[in-house]
Design a protein around this motif. Sequence first.
Motif, PDB file in Angstrom:
ATOM      1  N   MET A   1       0.845  -1.178   0.000  1.00 35.39           N
ATOM      2  CA  MET A   1       0.000   0.000   0.000  1.00 35.39           C
ATOM      3  C   MET A   1       0.889   1.239   0.000  1.00 35.39           C
ATOM      4  SD  MET A   1      -3.021   0.833   2.611  1.00 35.39           S
ATOM      5  CE  MET A   1      -3.795   2.388   2.641  1.00 35.39           C
ATOM      6  N   ASN A   2       0.540   2.196  -0.785  1.00 40.94           N
ATOM      7  CA  ASN A   2       1.318   3.410  -0.904  1.00 40.94           C
ATOM      8  C   ASN A   2       1.064   4.322   0.289  1.00 40.94           C
ATOM      9  OD1 ASN A   2       2.780   5.548  -1.803  1.00 40.94           O
ATOM     10  ND2 ASN A   2       1.873   5.587  -3.838  1.00 40.94           N
ATOM     11  N   ASN A   3       2.133   4.892   0.879  1.00 44.18           N
ATOM     12  CA  ASN A   3       1.983   5.770   2.033  1.00 44.18           C
ATOM     13  C   ASN A   3       1.231   7.044   1.707  1.00 44.18           C
ATOM     14  OD1 ASN A   3       3.196   4.123   3.851  1.00 44.18           O
ATOM     15  ND2 ASN A   3       5.221   5.004   3.599  1.00 44.18           N
ATOM     16  N   ARG A   4       1.161   7.377   0.442  1.00 52.44           N
ATOM     17  CA  ARG A   4       0.483   8.591   0.026  1.00 52.44           C
ATOM     18  C   ARG A   4      -1.005   8.541   0.361  1.00 52.44           C
ATOM     19  NH1 ARG A   4       1.362   9.818  -6.106  1.00 52.44           N
ATOM     20  NH2 ARG A   4       0.102   7.966  -6.150  1.00 52.44           N
ATOM     21  N   PHE A   5      -1.579   7.364   0.384  1.00 49.88           N
ATOM     22  CA  PHE A   5      -3.010   7.205   0.621  1.00 49.88           C
ATOM     23  C   PHE A   5      -3.328   6.693   2.016  1.00 49.88           C
ATOM     24  CE2 PHE A   5      -2.468   6.690  -3.980  1.00 49.88           C
ATOM     25  CZ  PHE A   5      -3.185   7.804  -4.376  1.00 49.88           C
ATOM     26  N   LYS A   6      -2.368   6.685   2.908  1.00 47.87           N
ATOM     27  CA  LYS A   6      -2.584   6.212   4.267  1.00 47.87           C
ATOM     28  C   LYS A   6      -3.301   7.292   5.074  1.00 47.87           C
ATOM     29  CE  LYS A   6      -0.173   4.216   8.153  1.00 47.87           C
ATOM     30  NZ  LYS A   6       1.123   3.878   8.727  1.00 47.87           N
ATOM     31  N   LEU A   7      -4.329   6.909   5.809  1.00 52.73           N
ATOM     32  CA  LEU A   7      -5.090   7.842   6.623  1.00 52.73           C
ATOM     33  C   LEU A   7      -4.665   7.723   8.081  1.00 52.73           C
ATOM     34  CD1 LEU A   7      -8.652   7.413   5.114  1.00 52.73           C
ATOM     35  CD2 LEU A   7      -7.000   9.207   4.663  1.00 52.73           C
ATOM     36  N   VAL A   8      -4.588   8.859   8.748  1.00 48.60           N
ATOM     37  CA  VAL A   8      -4.199   8.911  10.156  1.00 48.60           C
ATOM     38  C   VAL A   8      -5.335   9.565  10.929  1.00 48.60           C
ATOM     39  CG1 VAL A   8      -2.531   9.849  11.794  1.00 48.60           C
ATOM     40  CG2 VAL A   8      -1.776   9.125   9.527  1.00 48.60           C
ATOM     41  N   VAL A   9      -5.720   8.967  12.044  1.00 48.62           N
ATOM     42  CA  VAL A   9      -6.778   9.521  12.892  1.00 48.62           C
ATOM     43  C   VAL A   9      -6.115  10.255  14.055  1.00 48.62           C
ATOM     44  CG1 VAL A   9      -8.752   8.981  14.353  1.00 48.62           C
ATOM     45  CG2 VAL A   9      -8.358   7.677  12.270  1.00 48.62           C
ATOM     46  N   GLU A  10      -6.414  11.543  14.163  1.00 46.43           N
ATOM     47  CA  GLU A  10      -5.848  12.364  15.236  1.00 46.43           C
ATOM     48  C   GLU A  10      -6.941  12.681  16.252  1.00 46.43           C
ATOM     49  OE1 GLU A  10      -4.345  15.856  13.395  1.00 46.43           O
ATOM     50  OE2 GLU A  10      -2.655  14.820  12.482  1.00 46.43           O
ATOM     51  N   PRO A  11      -6.820  12.170  17.475  1.00 50.54           N
ATOM     52  CA  PRO A  11      -7.832  12.502  18.494  1.00 50.54           C
ATOM     53  C   PRO A  11      -7.630  13.907  19.050  1.00 50.54           C
ATOM     54  CG  PRO A  11      -6.195  11.021  19.392  1.00 50.54           C
ATOM     55  CD  PRO A  11      -5.870  11.194  17.945  1.00 50.54           C
ATOM     56  N   PHE A  12      -8.712  14.510  19.498  1.00 49.67           N
ATOM     57  CA  PHE A  12      -8.730  15.818  20.157  1.00 49.67           C
ATOM     58  C   PHE A  12      -8.130  16.933  19.299  1.00 49.67           C
ATOM     59  CE2 PHE A  12      -8.074  12.525  23.464  1.00 49.67           C
ATOM     60  CZ  PHE A  12      -9.361  12.550  23.983  1.00 49.67           C
ATOM     61  N   SER A  13      -8.356  16.881  17.975  1.00 51.35           N
ATOM     62  CA  SER A  13      -7.762  17.904  17.126  1.00 51.35           C
ATOM     63  C   SER A  13      -8.762  18.540  16.161  1.00 51.35           C
ATOM     64  CB  SER A  13      -6.604  17.311  16.325  1.00 51.35           C
ATOM     65  OG  SER A  13      -7.073  16.290  15.483  1.00 51.35           O
ATOM     66  N   THR A  14     -10.030  18.324  16.360  1.00 51.62           N
ATOM     67  CA  THR A  14     -11.021  18.915  15.469  1.00 51.62           C
ATOM     68  C   THR A  14     -11.508  20.257  16.019  1.00 51.62           C
ATOM     69  OG1 THR A  14     -13.012  18.452  14.208  1.00 51.62           O
ATOM     70  CG2 THR A  14     -13.035  17.806  16.485  1.00 51.62           C
ATOM     71  N   VAL A  58      -9.620  12.948  10.678  1.00 54.77           N
ATOM     72  CA  VAL A  58      -8.962  12.009   9.784  1.00 54.77           C
ATOM     73  C   VAL A  58      -8.233  12.805   8.716  1.00 54.77           C
ATOM     74  CG1 VAL A  58      -9.288  10.086   8.195  1.00 54.77           C
ATOM     75  CG2 VAL A  58     -10.751  10.295  10.199  1.00 54.77           C
ATOM     76  N   VAL A  59      -6.913  12.614   8.643  1.00 55.73           N
ATOM     77  CA  VAL A  59      -6.083  13.300   7.657  1.00 55.73           C
ATOM     78  C   VAL A  59      -5.164  12.285   6.995  1.00 55.73           C
ATOM     79  CG1 VAL A  59      -6.112  15.525   8.840  1.00 55.73           C
ATOM     80  CG2 VAL A  59      -4.352  13.879   9.385  1.00 55.73           C
ATOM     81  N   SER A  60      -4.628  12.654   5.840  1.00 55.19           N
ATOM     82  CA  SER A  60      -3.676  11.764   5.175  1.00 55.19           C
ATOM     83  C   SER A  60      -2.317  11.900   5.853  1.00 55.19           C
ATOM     84  CB  SER A  60      -3.564  12.100   3.696  1.00 55.19           C
ATOM     85  OG  SER A  60      -2.941  13.344   3.530  1.00 55.19           O
ATOM     86  N   SER A  61      -1.485  10.905   5.710  1.00 49.93           N
ATOM     87  CA  SER A  61      -0.172  10.928   6.363  1.00 49.93           C
ATOM     88  C   SER A  61       0.705  12.032   5.791  1.00 49.93           C
ATOM     89  CB  SER A  61       0.504   9.566   6.229  1.00 49.93           C
ATOM     90  OG  SER A  61       0.655   9.244   4.862  1.00 49.93           O
ATOM     91  N   ALA A  62       0.505  12.425   4.536  1.00 49.06           N
ATOM     92  CA  ALA A  62       1.287  13.508   3.936  1.00 49.06           C
ATOM     93  C   ALA A  62       0.970  14.834   4.616  1.00 49.06           C
ATOM     94  CB  ALA A  62       0.994  13.597   2.446  1.00 49.06           C
ATOM     95  N   GLN A  63      -0.304  15.079   4.946  1.00 51.08           N
ATOM     96  CA  GLN A  63      -0.675  16.309   5.632  1.00 51.08           C
ATOM     97  C   GLN A  63      -0.112  16.328   7.043  1.00 51.08           C
ATOM     98  OE1 GLN A  63      -4.914  16.295   5.422  1.00 51.08           O
ATOM     99  NE2 GLN A  63      -4.972  17.332   3.444  1.00 51.08           N
ATOM    100  N   THR A  64      -0.075  15.178   7.700  1.00 48.13           N
ATOM    101  CA  THR A  64       0.460  15.089   9.055  1.00 48.13           C
ATOM    102  C   THR A  64       1.949  15.403   9.053  1.00 48.13           C
ATOM    103  OG1 THR A  64      -1.163  13.390   9.567  1.00 48.13           O
ATOM    104  CG2 THR A  64       0.683  13.603  11.072  1.00 48.13           C
ATOM    105  N   ALA A  65       2.693  14.886   8.070  1.00 45.50           N
ATOM    106  CA  ALA A  65       4.133  15.143   7.994  1.00 45.50           C
ATOM    107  C   ALA A  65       4.405  16.615   7.723  1.00 45.50           C
ATOM    108  CB  ALA A  65       4.751  14.282   6.906  1.00 45.50           C
ATOM    109  N   THR A  66       3.629  17.231   6.867  1.00 46.07           N
ATOM    110  CA  THR A  66       3.813  18.649   6.561  1.00 46.07           C
ATOM    111  C   THR A  66       3.539  19.501   7.785  1.00 46.07           C
ATOM    112  OG1 THR A  66       3.113  18.229   4.294  1.00 46.07           O
ATOM    113  CG2 THR A  66       3.081  20.514   5.045  1.00 46.07           C
ATOM    114  N   ARG A  67       2.501  19.176   8.514  1.00 43.16           N
ATOM    115  CA  ARG A  67       2.142  19.939   9.703  1.00 43.16           C
ATOM    116  C   ARG A  67       3.189  19.786  10.801  1.00 43.16           C
ATOM    117  NH1 ARG A  67      -3.859  19.005  11.173  1.00 43.16           N
ATOM    118  NH2 ARG A  67      -3.117  17.112  10.255  1.00 43.16           N
ATOM    119  N   SER A  68       3.746  18.588  10.981  1.00 48.11           N
ATOM    120  CA  SER A  68       4.732  18.386  12.042  1.00 48.11           C
ATOM    121  C   SER A  68       6.043  19.093  11.707  1.00 48.11           C
ATOM    122  CB  SER A  68       4.968  16.896  12.283  1.00 48.11           C
ATOM    123  OG  SER A  68       5.538  16.315  11.131  1.00 48.11           O
ATOM    124  N   ASN A  69       6.387  19.235  10.432  1.00 49.21           N
ATOM    125  CA  ASN A  69       7.600  19.955  10.053  1.00 49.21           C
ATOM    126  C   ASN A  69       7.444  21.454  10.260  1.00 49.21           C
ATOM    127  OD1 ASN A  69       8.805  17.584   9.314  1.00 49.21           O
ATOM    128  ND2 ASN A  69       8.314  17.785   7.152  1.00 49.21           N
TER     129      ASN A  69
END
Length: 85
Positions: A1-14, A58-69
């Motif tokens: 599975m390509n990491n580009r389409f991986k979804l990450v669930v972030e609690p307490f962030s909406t 729910v966000v994609s892993s690419a958005q999570t990496a961009t936000r953490s940087n």
Amino acid sequence: MNNRFKLVVEPFSTSLTAVLIRFYLMMAVVIIALFSGQAWLAVLSLPIFLSALLGLKVVSSAQTATRSNAQVAPTTVATTTAKAA
């Protein structure tokens, strides 16, 4: 599975707006289920309730990496405060 389409669930962030929309959606599901006489359909409101209560986003892993940087390191704030004192 390509990491580009991986979804990450972030609690307490909406946002509060999303929580309110989910609350009204949950109430609509319950009201429609009970007025239609299908009480078992009210069970479908439970996941909506839990996602609103936990503030799930729910966000994609690419958005999570961009936000953490883009986040500022907490040590920068502490150093600035220590120099001012």
